[in-house]
Write an enzyme that holds these catalytic residues in place. Structure first.
Site, PDB file in Angstrom:
ATOM      1  N   VAL A  96       0.876  -1.241  -0.067  1.00 31.64           N
ATOM      2  CA  VAL A  96      -0.013  -0.151   0.068  1.00 31.64           C
ATOM      3  C   VAL A  96       0.917   1.025  -0.098  1.00 31.64           C
ATOM      4  O   VAL A  96       1.917   1.188   0.797  1.00 31.64           O
ATOM      5  CB  VAL A  96      -0.888  -0.115   1.234  1.00 31.64           C
ATOM      6  CG1 VAL A  96      -1.884   1.240   1.198  1.00 31.64           C
ATOM      7  CG2 VAL A  96      -1.576  -1.281   1.318  1.00 31.64           C
ATOM      8  N   CYS A  97       0.452   2.217  -0.913  1.00 30.74           N
ATOM      9  CA  CYS A  97       1.217   3.522  -0.914  1.00 30.74           C
ATOM     10  C   CYS A  97       2.843   3.398  -1.003  1.00 30.74           C
ATOM     11  O   CYS A  97       3.255   2.685  -1.805  1.00 30.74           O
ATOM     12  CB  CYS A  97       0.929   4.313   0.266  1.00 30.74           C
ATOM     13  SG  CYS A  97       1.195   5.770   0.074  1.00 30.74           S
ATOM     14  N   THR A  98       3.616   3.857  -0.003  1.00 33.68           N
ATOM     15  CA  THR A  98       4.959   3.887  -0.249  1.00 33.68           C
ATOM     16  C   THR A  98       5.632   2.540   0.365  1.00 33.68           C
ATOM     17  O   THR A  98       6.956   2.466   0.271  1.00 33.68           O
ATOM     18  CB  THR A  98       5.470   5.128   0.593  1.00 33.68           C
ATOM     19  OG1 THR A  98       5.148   5.064   1.809  1.00 33.68           O
ATOM     20  CG2 THR A  98       5.163   6.349   0.106  1.00 33.68           C
ATOM     21  N   THR A 140       2.409   3.994  -6.395  1.00 35.35           N
ATOM     22  CA  THR A 140       2.644   4.368  -4.872  1.00 35.35           C
ATOM     23  C   THR A 140       1.959   5.854  -4.724  1.00 35.35           C
ATOM     24  O   THR A 140       1.363   6.280  -5.641  1.00 35.35           O
ATOM     25  CB  THR A 140       4.168   4.418  -4.726  1.00 35.35           C
ATOM     26  OG1 THR A 140       4.502   4.745  -3.625  1.00 35.35           O
ATOM     27  CG2 THR A 140       4.867   5.704  -5.887  1.00 35.35           C
TER      28      THR A 140
END
Length: 171
Positions: free
Chosen positions: A108-110, A128
């Site tokens: 998830v995300c970064t 990202t």
């Protein structure tokens, strides 16, 4: 029965693992109510002590890197800790080794940066946080998926209501 492993680490973004936790455990509750063997969801951290997340939430992991059950799914959250985590060889080594045994690996995300550093995201389509796209691309050997997602959305003429413009290029 699937075992979902949600990685947590100092500086992990709470929503990145608590949101999936809610979905996976809700699914397990429905399975159990239907008499189906239920999936399991566990948190895993480098050590068994309290983990301080990005917004200050303290979480006690279910397992450490040394004592977790086999994981079918590995979820790697993002957050401020993901940026510094790319230099933590214990963390990236565990991700690499665990991902090799899992049926499905996601971030998830970064958290994508951790998957890239550990190896599983190299050469893959990766998304990202929009503010981190250039930094992830600069790591090399990664294909950026948000532009592809925007193209698909336009092609199928999907116009979310209310309009979602956060991923639109700035004018």
């Amino acid at each position: 029965m699937t075992t979902f492993g949600l990685l947590i680490f100092d500086g992990a973004e709470e929503l990145d693992f608590v949101g999936p936790w809610e979905v996976f455990t809700s699914s397990a509750m429905i399975q159990a109510g239907n008499g189906t063997p239920a999936d399991t969801c566990v948190t895993v951290a480098e050590q068994t002590g309290l983990v301080r997340c990005a917004k200050g939430l303290h979480v006690l992991p279910d397992h450490s890197f040394a004592n977790h059950p086999p994981l079918d799914v590995l979820l790697v959250p993002g957050g401020a800790g993901a940026h510094g985590g790319v230099t933590n060889t214990a963390l990236t080594g565990w991700i690499r080794d665990t991902a090799a045994k899992a049926s499905w690996v996601t971030s998830v995300c970064t958290g994508a940066a951790l998957l890239h550093e550990a190896g599983p995201a190299r050469g893959k389509l990766v998304a990202t946080h929009h503010a981190y796209e250039d930094a992830l691309a600069a790591r090399g050997n990664v294909l950026d998926v948000p532009s592809h997602a925007r193209a698909v959305r336009r092609y199928i003429q999907y116009d979310p209501a209310p309009p979602y413009l956060a991923d639109e290029p700035l004018a």
